[in-house]
Design a protein around this motif. Structure first.
Motif, short mmCIF file in Angstrom:
data_model
loop_
_atom_site.label_atom_id
_atom_site.label_comp_id
_atom_site.label_asym_id
_atom_site.label_seq_id
_atom_site.Cartn_x
_atom_site.Cartn_y
_atom_site.Cartn_z
N ARG A 1 0.86 -1.16 0.00
CA ARG A 1 0.00 0.00 0.00
C ARG A 1 0.90 1.22 0.00
NH1 ARG A 1 -1.35 -4.43 3.89
NH2 ARG A 1 -3.24 -5.29 3.03
N ARG B 1 -2.26 0.84 11.21
CA ARG B 1 -3.14 -0.33 11.24
C ARG B 1 -3.70 -0.53 12.63
NH1 ARG B 1 -1.04 -5.68 8.56
NH2 ARG B 1 -1.64 -4.40 6.81
N ASN C 1 2.61 -0.90 8.55
CA ASN C 1 1.58 -1.13 7.55
C ASN C 1 2.23 -1.60 6.26
OD1 ASN C 1 -0.65 -0.45 9.07
ND2 ASN C 1 -0.62 1.70 8.45
N THR D 1 -5.60 -3.76 0.08
CA THR D 1 -5.13 -2.57 -0.62
C THR D 1 -3.67 -2.74 -1.03
OG1 THR D 1 -6.62 -1.17 0.66
CG2 THR D 1 -4.78 -0.09 -0.43
N GLN E 1 -7.47 -2.99 4.61
CA GLN E 1 -6.10 -2.93 5.09
C GLN E 1 -5.58 -4.30 5.54
OE1 GLN E 1 -3.53 -0.63 5.44
NE2 GLN E 1 -4.69 0.58 3.98
#
Length: 307
Positions: A5, A11, A117, A182, A212
């Motif tokens: 992403r 997150r 993330n 994503t 996510q």
């Protein structure tokens, strides 16, 4: 086969039971990037198997990494069995953290796992914050512009549906509401190809829902907001085994995934040599077997083999 992403978002995670990590729809905190705290030791059964140091691989290390004596590894979370927290701890376990620690053992380096993330991994490596990532990442030509890759296992795609719902397969995605992660390989590579097939056949487009993490996608599926979830096969196989509300509808396209390495030729050579010894070891088989991923084993750590 998970993808990246592109923004530095945070997150939501809960450190708790594995089922909660996968299936709870409510996060319990905002997760900043952090390293495993020193006090977060592995609980019994989570220890990484022993592995001999590969002195030839150690000799290839760049001076910067050798002097630091630490390999900084970016790993996302919340995706059992590939990476997740041991229940009630901040200790990261799963196939990816364990493989990262085996690489560290082969290179005689400490491993500093940075939990981030997924979409911030490539920018972080480009900025020099991480040396490598072990995150089930599929090597693609586009990603190779930012880093180099060394294969360490193979992963396929899978589709899950709600138990008792209409089956959805690779060939029946047109017009369906499909949850994907994503920036994932499924979203950036698979879905465009499938949508082209839908258009060619005069069928309605896929209705894409982006999430996510798989926990969020599965929550949307079980609440009726999605018809199916498309993601990496080990993650969805694990989810199905631990959630009676899910049903595995299709599996396909096993391909290698790779350790992403910052574009430092000496480090790429060192990680490649280390992975050759990891893959040939009993420790490799033990790690993958521990998480039911024996089918993910490979026999050679190829460098920059784009998928």
């Amino acid at each position: 086969m998970t993808g990246h992403r592109g923004r530095n978002s945070h997150r939501l995670v809960c450190a708790g039971a594995l089922a909660a990590l996968l299936f709870s729809s409510v996060g319990c905190g905002r997760l900043e990037e952090f390293s495993d705290p020193p006090a977060s030791a592995p609980v019994e059964g989570d220890e990484t198997p022993s592995l001999a140091v590969n002195e030839s691989a150690v000799a290839l290390l760049p001076d910067s990494v050798a002097a630091r004596h630490t390999l900084r590894v970016a790993i996302p979370t919340n995706e059992p069995p590939t990476q997740f927290y041991s229940e009630g701890t901040r200790y990261m376990t799963g196939t990816n953290p364990d493989i990262a620690r085996l690489i560290g053992k082969a290179l005689n380096l400490d491993v500093d796992i940075k939990v981030v993330n997924f979409d911030s991994i490539i920018p972080g490596i480009a900025a020099g914050r991480y040396d490598t990532t072990v995150s089930s990442m599929t090597p693609t030509t586009k990603r190779m512009a930012a880093m180099d890759f060394v294969d360490y296992m193979q992963v396929g795609n899978a589709i899950v549906v709600a138990k008792g719902g209409e089956p959805v397969t690779k060939d029946t995605l047109c017009g369906k509401k499909v949850g994907v992660l994503t920036g994932s390989y499924q979203l950036t590579v698979n879905i465009p190809a499938y949508e082209q097939e839908c258009a060619t056949d005069g069928k309605p487009p896929i209705q894409i829902g982006q999430f996510q993490d798989t926990r969020q996608a599965i929550s949307a599926l079980t609440s009726g907001r999605q018809d199916a979830v498309l993601a990496d096969s080990p993650i969805l196989a694990y989810a199905t085994a631990n959630n009676p509300a899910l049903e595995l509808s299709d599996t396909f396209d096993d391909t290698p995934v790779a350790v992403g390495v910052t574009k430092e030729p000496a480090l790429v050579d060192a990680v490649s040599a280390a992975l050759d010894s990891v893959i040939a070891s009993d420790a490799y088989r033990e790690v993958l077997g521990k998480y039911g991923s024996e089918s993910a084993m490979i026999t050679h750590a190829r460098v920059n083999a784009a998928q």
